[in-house]
Design an enzyme around this catalytic site. Structure first.
Site, PDB file in Angstrom:
ATOM      1  N   HIS A 162      -2.875  -5.890   2.537  1.00 21.29           N
ATOM      2  CA  HIS A 162      -2.164  -5.610   3.802  1.00 21.29           C
ATOM      3  C   HIS A 162      -1.739  -6.862   4.558  1.00 21.29           C
ATOM      4  O   HIS A 162      -1.333  -7.861   3.974  1.00 21.29           O
ATOM      5  CB  HIS A 162      -3.042  -4.712   4.674  1.00 21.29           C
ATOM      6  CG  HIS A 162      -2.953  -3.275   4.291  1.00 21.29           C
ATOM      7  ND1 HIS A 162      -1.940  -2.461   4.711  1.00 21.29           N
ATOM      8  CD2 HIS A 162      -3.741  -2.515   3.503  1.00 21.29           C
ATOM      9  CE1 HIS A 162      -2.118  -1.254   4.223  1.00 21.29           C
ATOM     10  NE2 HIS A 162      -3.201  -1.256   3.475  1.00 21.29           N
ATOM     11  N   ARG A 188     -12.318   6.486  -0.589  1.00 22.98           N
ATOM     12  CA  ARG A 188     -11.338   5.448  -0.284  1.00 22.98           C
ATOM     13  C   ARG A 188     -11.821   4.109  -0.848  1.00 22.98           C
ATOM     14  O   ARG A 188     -13.026   3.845  -0.899  1.00 22.98           O
ATOM     15  CB  ARG A 188     -11.116   5.333   1.227  1.00 22.98           C
ATOM     16  CG  ARG A 188     -10.457   6.565   1.827  1.00 22.98           C
ATOM     17  CD  ARG A 188      -9.973   6.303   3.226  1.00 22.98           C
ATOM     18  NE  ARG A 188      -8.803   5.442   3.280  1.00 22.98           N
ATOM     19  CZ  ARG A 188      -7.565   5.834   2.987  1.00 22.98           C
ATOM     20  NH1 ARG A 188      -7.330   7.070   2.608  1.00 22.98           N
ATOM     21  NH2 ARG A 188      -6.559   4.993   3.072  1.00 22.98           N
ATOM     22  N   CYS A 205       0.808  -1.224   0.000  1.00 22.84           N
ATOM     23  CA  CYS A 205       0.000   0.000   0.000  1.00 22.84           C
ATOM     24  C   CYS A 205       0.846   1.281   0.000  1.00 22.84           C
ATOM     25  O   CYS A 205       1.408   1.618  -1.029  1.00 22.84           O
ATOM     26  CB  CYS A 205      -0.991  -0.049   1.153  1.00 22.84           C
ATOM     27  SG  CYS A 205      -2.409   1.030   0.896  1.00 22.84           S
TER      28      CYS A 205
HETATM   29  N1  GLN Z   1      -2.014   6.755   2.371  1.00 18.96           N
HETATM   30  C1  GLN Z   1      -2.158   5.908   1.231  1.00 18.96           C
HETATM   31  C2  GLN Z   1      -3.552   5.942   0.642  1.00 18.96           C
HETATM   32  O1  GLN Z   1      -4.497   6.247   1.310  1.00 18.96           O
HETATM   33  C3  GLN Z   1      -1.790   4.507   1.597  1.00 18.96           C
HETATM   34  C4  GLN Z   1      -2.732   3.911   2.604  1.00 18.96           C
HETATM   35  C5  GLN Z   1      -2.323   2.600   3.129  1.00 18.96           C
HETATM   36  O2  GLN Z   1      -1.131   2.263   3.221  1.00 18.96           O
HETATM   37  N2  GLN Z   1      -3.307   1.846   3.568  1.00 18.96           N
HETATM   38  O3  GLN Z   1      -3.731   5.674  -0.515  1.00 18.96           O
END
Ligand code: GLN
Length: 237
Positions: free
Chosen positions: A188, A126, A93
């Protein structure tokens, strides 16, 4: 012979159980009698990448990515050489985004390491939830994503085709990147625990890079494969 993992900035880049990936590599090595340890790298100390068999970069919020950017950029040449020499790197990520050219936020742009020719831009919503992807060699890979960034990978080979979830950008139907011995993904902490085939692939790459025997003793993966199958069945059947 002891294998060594470098966990870069676990205080800043470690979301949604990302450290579970390191635990899984460690356990699956130890269960087979392969000695392994992890160095957590926090500060601005110089890292000797050739000492390591796996470098791990986890996920982080936009704020945390801004905080690690300078530290990472200060080692751009070393980490690029490590990758070019076949070093094994797993990036999740926020760590994945930082391997690219840039991550464009609303107000500013975080420059990346330019190891991958990928570009990321923040979107309005998101992208969150369970993910199932398909890779020709590893079969299905399951995981969890939560990112605001949309990543475009140009001519890179993706880690897999999205069967369920959003993937790199919610548009082109692919997830992650495989490049040399780099695996970069939005998935993740449940990535390696729930995908033992992928974890063993990484362990074999680590052994191969050291010139060691890559034959791995089989393990009882019943629980891991149950957890994997549960997600595949729930979201693709
Ligand atoms: N900050 C980055 C995003 O929101 C990565 C997020 C994350 O590592 N979960 O895209």
């Amino acid at each position: 012979m002891k294998l060594k993992i470098a966990h870069l900035y676990p205080d800043l880049l470690n979301l949604y159980g990302d450290i579970g990936n390191i635990t899984t590599v460690t356990k699956r090595c130890k269960w087979r009698g392969i000695d392994i340890e992890t160095d957590s790298i926090y500060g601005n100390e110089k890292i000797h990448f050739t000492d390591y068999d796996l470098v791990f970069l986890g996920g982080g919020s936009d704020r945390e990515q801004l905080l690690v950017r300078d530290k990472l950029m200060s080692m751009k040449n070393e980490i690029t050489s490590y990758v070019n020499d076949g070093g094994v790197l797993l990036a999740v990520c926020g760590g994945y985004q930082l391997l690219g050219s840039y991550y464009k936020l609303k107000e500013e742009t975080i420059k990346g390491l330019e190891i991958l020719n990928i570009q990321t831009e923040i979107g309005d919503k998101r992208l969150i939830g369970d993910v199932v992807i398909e890779n020709e060699k590893f079969g299905t890979i399951v995981g969890f994503e939560n990112h605001g960034g949309r990543t475009f990978i140009n001519d890179h080979t993706p880690l897999g085709k999205v069967l369920h979830g959003h993937g790199n950008n919610d548009k082109d139907g692919v997830e992650g990147v495989i490049y040399k011995n780099v695996i970069a993904t939005y998935l993740h902490g449940s990535l390696l625990p729930k995908n033992p085939v992928l974890c063993d692939h990484i362990i074999r790459l680590m052994l191969e890079q050291r010139g060691l025997d890559t034959e791995l003793a089989p393990l009882d993966d019943a629980s891991e494969l149950d957890a994997h199958k549960y997600i595949v069945d729930r979201f693709t059947k």
